[in-house]
Scaffold this active site. Structure first.
Site, short mmCIF file in Angstrom:
data_model
loop_
_atom_site.label_atom_id
_atom_site.label_comp_id
_atom_site.label_asym_id
_atom_site.label_seq_id
_atom_site.Cartn_x
_atom_site.Cartn_y
_atom_site.Cartn_z
N HIS A 51 0.86 -1.18 0.00
CA HIS A 51 0.00 0.00 0.00
C HIS A 51 0.91 1.24 0.00
O HIS A 51 2.08 1.17 0.38
CB HIS A 51 -0.89 0.01 1.25
CG HIS A 51 -2.06 -0.92 1.18
ND1 HIS A 51 -3.11 -0.87 2.06
CD2 HIS A 51 -2.35 -1.92 0.31
CE1 HIS A 51 -4.00 -1.79 1.76
NE2 HIS A 51 -3.57 -2.45 0.70
N GLU A 53 1.12 3.81 1.98
CA GLU A 53 1.73 4.16 3.27
C GLU A 53 2.92 3.25 3.59
O GLU A 53 3.94 3.71 4.11
CB GLU A 53 0.71 4.02 4.42
CG GLU A 53 -0.51 4.91 4.29
CD GLU A 53 -1.68 4.17 3.65
OE1 GLU A 53 -1.48 3.53 2.60
OE2 GLU A 53 -2.80 4.26 4.18
N CYS A 81 -5.91 1.86 6.40
CA CYS A 81 -6.52 0.57 6.75
C CYS A 81 -5.84 0.04 8.01
O CYS A 81 -4.85 0.61 8.47
CB CYS A 81 -6.37 -0.41 5.58
SG CYS A 81 -4.70 -1.08 5.39
N CYS A 84 -2.03 -0.37 7.59
CA CYS A 84 -1.25 0.87 7.46
C CYS A 84 -1.29 1.71 8.73
O CYS A 84 -0.28 2.33 9.10
CB CYS A 84 -1.73 1.65 6.24
SG CYS A 84 -1.36 0.76 4.70
#
Lengths: 153, 153
Positions: A51, A53, A81, A84
């Site tokens: 992701h 991040e 999420c 993250c």
């Protein structure tokens, strides 16, 4: 909070869109300067953890030669999420600025307060809703087009 | 659940201990075979996200050439933290077996039910407490020795 950093996160999200990834972007800032930029790349890398991040955190750790990102801020186009938000706390990033809320999975304040729960080992403060229209439009349009393609398949 | 896989996760945790990392180990199994092994390496790599589960997931994705780890099981010596529980769900791993519970940060059942919350996009079933004495002793002894060293400094 400086708007220019969220605008750079949005530019990162747009890069994700160009390669058909979920359009989320992130930048990490230290002492008023961007030290890492990233966008979601789970499809391109076929790696579930990539992701925006996570990639931004990994780049920042490499740059600072430390897993501790004390004194850093992360700007991300969507509410993080669970993975993250947990990574942000594990990396000791104390400040999070995000764009659109994620009612189903966001772990700043929507689903679980992972960033601020004082029962967890490390916390971050956050501010959400920055440039939220731009950030959510990117996501909405991406998923709309994806559903359309699926119907046409 | 097969005990031999948790014993291999424990062997991984012991490897972490040898290089003075928090002793947590993980293995990912598919069709009865181990497809990846890993131990915590946040200090060695100076990368905040390199917990055992994350490294094991990344290795498994690489091996299967897919970010989707459907049909896989993960064995880990400690209840996953928010980041790792989130990563397990993001990678679509449907089964989690863990050793010792983490009352403060565990996201199977101790702190937040990240693995099983049907409000989140993806879920996993889990079984905790496997070889829990061995798993928790590793962690307790590590932190005890660390505190002792700190006192002597």
């Amino acid at each position: 909070m400086e708007l220019k950093f969220m605008l750079e996160a949005i530019r990162q999200a747009e890069k994700a869109l160009l390669i058909d990834e979920v359009p989320i972007g992130a930048v990490i800032v230290k002492d008023g300067k961007i030290i890492s930029r990233a966008y979601n790349q789970t499809e391109k890398t076929q790696n579930a953890v990539k992701h925006a991040e996570i990639i931004a955190i990994e780049k920042a750790c490499k740059k600072l030669k430390s897993w501790r990102l004390d004194g850093c801020e992360i700007y991300v186009t969507a509410e993080p999420c669970p993975m993250c938000a947990g990574a942000i706390c594990n990396a000791r990033i104390p400040k999070v600025y995000f764009g659109t809320h994620e009612p189903k999975s966001g772990c700043a304040e929507s689903k679980y307060p992972v960033l601020t729960d004082s029962g967890l080992n490390h916390n971050a403060t956050f501010l959400g809703g920055i440039e939220k229209e731009a950030c959510s439009s990117l996501l909405k349009n991406y998923f709309k087009a994806k559903r359309k393609r699926k119907t046409l398949d």
